[in-house]
Design an enzyme around this catalytic site. Structure first.
Site, short mmCIF file in Angstrom:
data_model
loop_
_atom_site.label_atom_id
_atom_site.label_comp_id
_atom_site.label_asym_id
_atom_site.label_seq_id
_atom_site.Cartn_x
_atom_site.Cartn_y
_atom_site.Cartn_z
N LYS A 204 0.84 -1.20 0.00
CA LYS A 204 0.00 0.00 0.00
C LYS A 204 0.88 1.26 0.00
CE LYS A 204 -3.47 2.40 2.70
NZ LYS A 204 -4.22 2.45 3.95
N GLU A 210 10.68 -4.70 4.15
CA GLU A 210 10.74 -6.10 3.72
C GLU A 210 10.40 -6.22 2.24
OE1 GLU A 210 9.23 -4.89 6.36
OE2 GLU A 210 9.69 -6.12 8.12
N GLY A 265 -4.53 -1.81 5.42
CA GLY A 265 -3.69 -2.91 4.93
C GLY A 265 -4.29 -4.28 5.21
N ARG A 266 -4.79 -4.49 6.43
CA ARG A 266 -5.31 -5.82 6.78
C ARG A 266 -6.68 -6.10 6.18
NH1 ARG A 266 -4.16 -2.47 10.73
NH2 ARG A 266 -5.77 -1.62 12.10
N HIS A 382 -2.28 -33.34 18.84
CA HIS A 382 -1.14 -34.17 19.22
C HIS A 382 0.04 -33.30 19.66
CE1 HIS A 382 -3.22 -37.74 17.81
NE2 HIS A 382 -3.74 -36.92 16.91
N LYS A 509 10.00 -0.33 13.82
CA LYS A 509 10.56 0.02 12.50
C LYS A 509 11.63 1.09 12.67
CE LYS A 509 6.25 -0.66 9.88
NZ LYS A 509 5.23 -0.02 9.07
#
Ligand code: F6P
Length: 544
Positions: A204, A210, A265-266, A382, A509
């Site tokens: 965005k 990254e 963004g999400r 498990h 950041k």
């Protein structure tokens, strides 16, 4: 506003005191209509919350909270395009991205004039790749797509692409790269043919470290392998709210697909950020996904709160967190295709409502979002389910399963679902000492029985909801994601938060950028804290 000071909150608190000593066994025994009263259906979904530690009175009291918090008005404001994300001065209109008709939210503010043509451009682009018409720099058709993005520019599309892989294009490979760690990108590049690979840079802001580093590395790899910087034009596209930055990066204007500041963004998987997914499943299936979400939007907007799926789900979370004291919420899909759903939800819920300062800038008076975590339920059985059964902690669980398998093999689906239903029943009802003793007494007695007995008792009373989907088709998945999105919105309103900013991710950041130069240059580390200096010393010794 302090929601804990309201009459509704106090009434729930009083009710909790009378209800909390009552075990789920007793709640089921008391009311033969419990399951009918505490479950909801919506098209291909069944939401059974009868195994929550509540009754119909609890739900009715919780609904009162929505009135105190002004949920109906807040919903109207969101769907009306008001700037409810006040700290960023933005509207919150991801719901526009799944609408089929203009204008929306109103004739004056119509965003569909940009949404609909963008969706058409995406579809045309996706079709060209799917059909083999889109050619790379050397004239070979594009056969591999790599989405480079992180957070909301990765998790949603990746989650849905995996969930819908049974209908994905058989001859196209789609990969998702998010991590700064080159151990993700480097081995992938070794398997790729640059002549047939398309990179989608999904960001965005088009500044995320990254994504930018991975995109730059991919670009360098492509140019080195194809021997010409002009190749970038045919092998890169961008999905961004900052088109000018994508063009500066070297991406063709025609290959830049916009999103807008009113898409968080999400919540961006419905925007151009969903392009890799659209390429994989095709524009038609993608449209069904949007339609499923739009139908959930309408359900949310128009259904009375006591029968409103996102509202009820949100209220259950508030009950568990603020009244029963749960600090976590486990998400347990009994469906391999929902493997990435827990991590998608982690961002959706924790980045939205992981806050302790309210929208008014004041500390909130109650606990907010629990820690969301989870894993494929059958694998978890498990591994960590031991703690859920006997660890003595309150861990509300969301079981999610589909009735039909997309990859059926004889006997598997029946066994999988039997395990899913068995776990929620065992967690709810447990096993009493008497029951355990009578079972053990069939094979042992005396001291041996007495020694083993305490280990065989299950307290039960662990609350859970089970969300059944008819199957994982695009419509149902669209509704599922929109359901959780609106749940988050409702909780944010009741908790008094701004669910649409994320200032909490900024500090890390900034600190990372102050540390980066010191990784290679010891002289720059002197102003850093002693622990960081020690970690950097170790790193420098071994980095070479
Ligand atoms: O740092 C958090 C965040 O801003 C998320 O909210 C977002 O989904 C992610 O980073 C990626 O951001 P962008 O799409 O701008 O690269």
């Amino acid at each position: 506003m302090n929601i804990t000071a309201t009459a509704a909150w106090k009434a729930i608190e009083a009710h909790r005191q009378s209800l909390s000593p009552v075990h789920l066994r007793e709640l089921f025994a008391r009311d033969p209509n419990r399951v009918a009263a505490l479950s909801l259906g919506f098209e291909g979904l069944l939401f059974d919350f009868s195994k929550q530690r509540m009754d119909s009175t609890t739900l009715a009291l919780l609904v009162e909270l929505t009135r105190e918090a002004g949920l109906a008005e807040a919903t109207t404001r969101m769907f009306g395009g008001e700037k409810i994300n006040v700290s960023e001065d933005r509207a919150v209109l991801h719901v526009a991205l799944r609408r089929s008709a203009a204008p929306f939210p109103s004739a004056d503010l119509d965003v569909m004039a940009e949404v609909l043509p963008t969706r058409q451009r995406m579809a045309a682009f996706a079709e060209k790749i799917r059909s083999g018409e889109a050619l790379g720099f050397t004239g070979m058709p594009i056969r591999t797509v790599v989405n480079i993005g992180i957070g909301g520019s990765d998790l949603g599309p990746k989650m849905l692409a995996y969930a819908l892989r049974s209908i994905s294009h058989p001859a196209l490979a789609v990969h998702y790269v998010s991590n700064l760690d080159s151990a993700q990108l480097a081995p992938l590049l070794q398997t790729l043919d640059p002549r047939t690979t398309l990179f989608l840079v999904a960001s965005k802001t088009f500044t995320t470290q990254e994504t930018m580093l991975n995109a730059q590395t991919a670009r360098d790899w492509l140019v080195a392998n194809l021997g010409d910087a002009a190749a970038v034009a045919r092998h890169f596209a961008a999905l961004t709210a900052k088109p000018e930055r994508a063009v500066d990066f070297g991406i063709n204007k025609e290959s830049v697909f916009p999103l807008w500041d009113w898409v968080g963004g999400r919540f961006s998987l419905w925007s151009a950020v969903g392009l890799a997914l659209m390429i994989a499943i095709g524009p038609h299936a993608y449209a069904e996904l949007l339609a499923g979400a739009e139908r959930m939007d309408e359900h949310f907007r128009t259904t009375p709160f006591e029968r409103n799926l996102p509202v009820v789900m949100a209220l259950i979370g508030i009950w568990n967190t603020d009244f029963l004291g749960a600090t976590t919420n486990a998400v347990l899909p009994y469906n391999e295709s929902l493997r990435y759903f827990p991590s998608f939800l982690q961002q959706l819920e924790m980045e939205s409502n992981g806050k302790s300062v309210g929208i008014d800038g004041q500390p909130v008076a109650q606990a907010t979002n629990p820690i969301v975590w989870g894993e494929l339920g059958n694998n978890g059985q498990h591994a960590f389910f031991q703690l859920l059964h006997q660890g003595g902690r309150l861990v509300p669980c969301d079981f999610i399963a589909a009735a039909r398998s997309d990859f059926p093999l004889p006997g598997h689906q029946e066994a999988l679902l039997a395990n899913c239903f068995a776990q929620s029943a065992a967690l709810a009802f447990g096993k009493t000492e008497d029951e355990a003793r009578s079972e053990l007494s069939r094979s042992m007695s005396g001291a041996a029985l007495a020694a083993l007995l305490p280990h065989k008792v299950f307290a039960g009373n662990q609350p859970s909801s089970t969300l059944m989907l008819s199957r994982l088709d695009p419509q149902t998945l669209g509704a599922l994601v929109a359901l959780y999105e609106h749940k988050v919105f409702v909780q944010g309103i009741i908790w008094g938060l701004n669910s649409f900013d994320q200032w909490g991710v900024e500090l890390g950041k900034a600190v990372a950028s102050s540390i980066l130069p010191a990784v290679s240059d010891a002289r720059l580390a002197t102003k850093l804290d002693a622990s960081t200096q020690g970690l950097l010393d170790f790193t420098r010794q071994h980095l070479a």
